[in-house]
Design a protein around this motif. Sequence first.
Motif, PDB file in Angstrom:
ATOM      1  N   GLN A   1      49.980  50.990  45.791  1.00 50.60           N
ATOM      2  CA  GLN A   1      48.829  50.093  45.644  1.00 50.60           C
ATOM      3  C   GLN A   1      47.897  50.572  44.539  1.00 50.60           C
ATOM      4  N   LYS A   2      47.675  51.885  44.463  1.00 53.61           N
ATOM      5  CA  LYS A   2      46.797  52.434  43.429  1.00 53.61           C
ATOM      6  C   LYS A   2      47.404  52.248  42.039  1.00 53.61           C
TER       7      LYS A   2
ATOM      8  N   LYS B   1      49.522  49.900  41.225  1.00 53.06           N
ATOM      9  CA  LYS B   1      49.489  48.462  40.973  1.00 53.06           C
ATOM     10  C   LYS B   1      48.104  48.022  40.509  1.00 53.06           C
ATOM     11  N   GLU B   2      47.065  48.559  41.139  1.00 55.70           N
ATOM     12  CA  GLU B   2      45.692  48.202  40.762  1.00 55.70           C
ATOM     13  C   GLU B   2      45.399  48.620  39.318  1.00 55.70           C
TER      14      GLU B   2
ATOM     15  N   GLU C   1      46.967  46.034  37.089  1.00 51.56           N
ATOM     16  CA  GLU C   1      46.236  44.766  37.112  1.00 51.56           C
ATOM     17  C   GLU C   1      44.959  44.842  36.278  1.00 51.56           C
ATOM     18  N   GLU C   2      44.283  45.993  36.313  1.00 54.94           N
ATOM     19  CA  GLU C   2      43.076  46.179  35.513  1.00 54.94           C
ATOM     20  C   GLU C   2      43.388  46.135  34.021  1.00 54.94           C
TER      21      GLU C   2
END
Length: 374
Positions: free
Chosen positions: A325-326, A328-329, A332-333
Motif C-alpha cells: 500500500q505504501k 502504491k501510494e 499514485e503521488e
Amino acid sequence: MELDLLWLILAIAAGSYIIVYAFVRRVNEWYHVSKLGEKRHFLPPGDMGWPFLGNMPSFLRAYRSNNPETFIDSIVERYGRTGVYKTHLFGNPSIIVSSPQTCRRVLMDDEKFGLGYGKSMTRLAGKNTFVNIAKSEHRRLRKMMTSLMISHEALVMYIGNTEDVAIASLEEWAAASKDEPIEFFCETSKLSLKFIMRILFGSTSDSIFSSVEKHYIDVHDGVHSTAINLPGFAFHKALKARKMLVKILQKVVDERKAMKKNGEQTAKRGMIDLMMEIEDESGKKLQDEDIVDLLIVLLLGAHDGPTHTIMWATIYLYGHPQILQKAKEEQEEIIKTRPSSQKGLSLQEIKQMEYLSKVNIFFFMEQGVTIIIF
C-alpha cells in the motif's frame, strides 16, 4: 530359506554401498583439504562430495526442481546455521556463504575478496570480458562500460525499452491467466530476458530475438554445469551454442555498422549502438570481438538477478499488504504531478521512487547466497 538368503544379500549390498560411498567421499575430501596445509584448520563445516563431480549432482537436482533452495536447506540441516560451508561446485573447491550479513561483507570487501569464476564461466564468457582480462585492461574496460551504462542517454533508453516490454508482458499474462494460472517464475524469467535483450539491441527483428533466446538458454545452462566437454553434457552443448550466438551477434554488429555508414537510424537504439560509439581516454574504440563477448556476458549477468528480484519482490509485497500500500501510494503521488501530455515513465519519476527502490534492494539482499570458488 531363500527369502532369508535374499535379505542377507540385500543387506550386504546396502552395507557395501554405504561403506564405499563414505570411503570415496572421505578420500575426496582428504585430497582437497590436505593441499591447503595449515589453512585447513580454518575451514567451515561441509563436505567435498564425489571425486571430480563434487556436489554438482545434488546442486543441479535442486536447481532444476520447484524448490532450488533445498540445496542450501540440506546443508544447513546437516551442519547447522553457521552461515558458511565448504563444498565442491563447478569443478572447484568452494565456500558457500548463505547469511545476508556475510554476503554483504564478501561482496563489499575488495581487499580480502576478489572476483573469481568457475571453469564453465571462464570458457563461455569469452576472452575479451571482465572474467578473463588482465587488471590494467580490466580497469580500462570497466571504466568505459561504467560511463556508458550510467550515462543519461543509456538511462533514458532503459526506461523506454523496459516499459514497452513490461506493458506487453502484463497484457499477455492477463489474457493467459483467464484460462489457467501462469507459472510466475518462468514468466518472470522470460520477462527479464526480454528486458535485457531489448536494452542490448533496441529495435531488431523478431527472428534475431528468437535465435538469441534459443542459444542463450543453452549457454546459460552450460554456465551452471560442470565443464565436461563431451557430447551429451550441458557444457559441450553450451560451447556449440556460444559459437552460434557469436555468429548471430556479429551479424547484428555488421548490420548496425552498415546502417550507421549509410546514415540510417534504428527505430530504437540499444546498448550495442552505444558500445560501438564509446571511446576510452586515448580515443580507442571497442573491437567487434570485444562487443560480441560483452553482449554475451551482459546477457548472462543481467538475467538471473532481475528474475529473482522481480519474483521475490512481488511475492513479498503480496504477503505484506502494508508495504504494498505504501509503495502504491508513492506511485499514485508521482502520477498526480505528471503533465497531461506526458506518455510513459520519465527518468525524473524513477528518481522520485525512493520507497520502491528500497523495497527492491531489501528483498534482493535478503535472498543472498554467495559462492566463493577457489
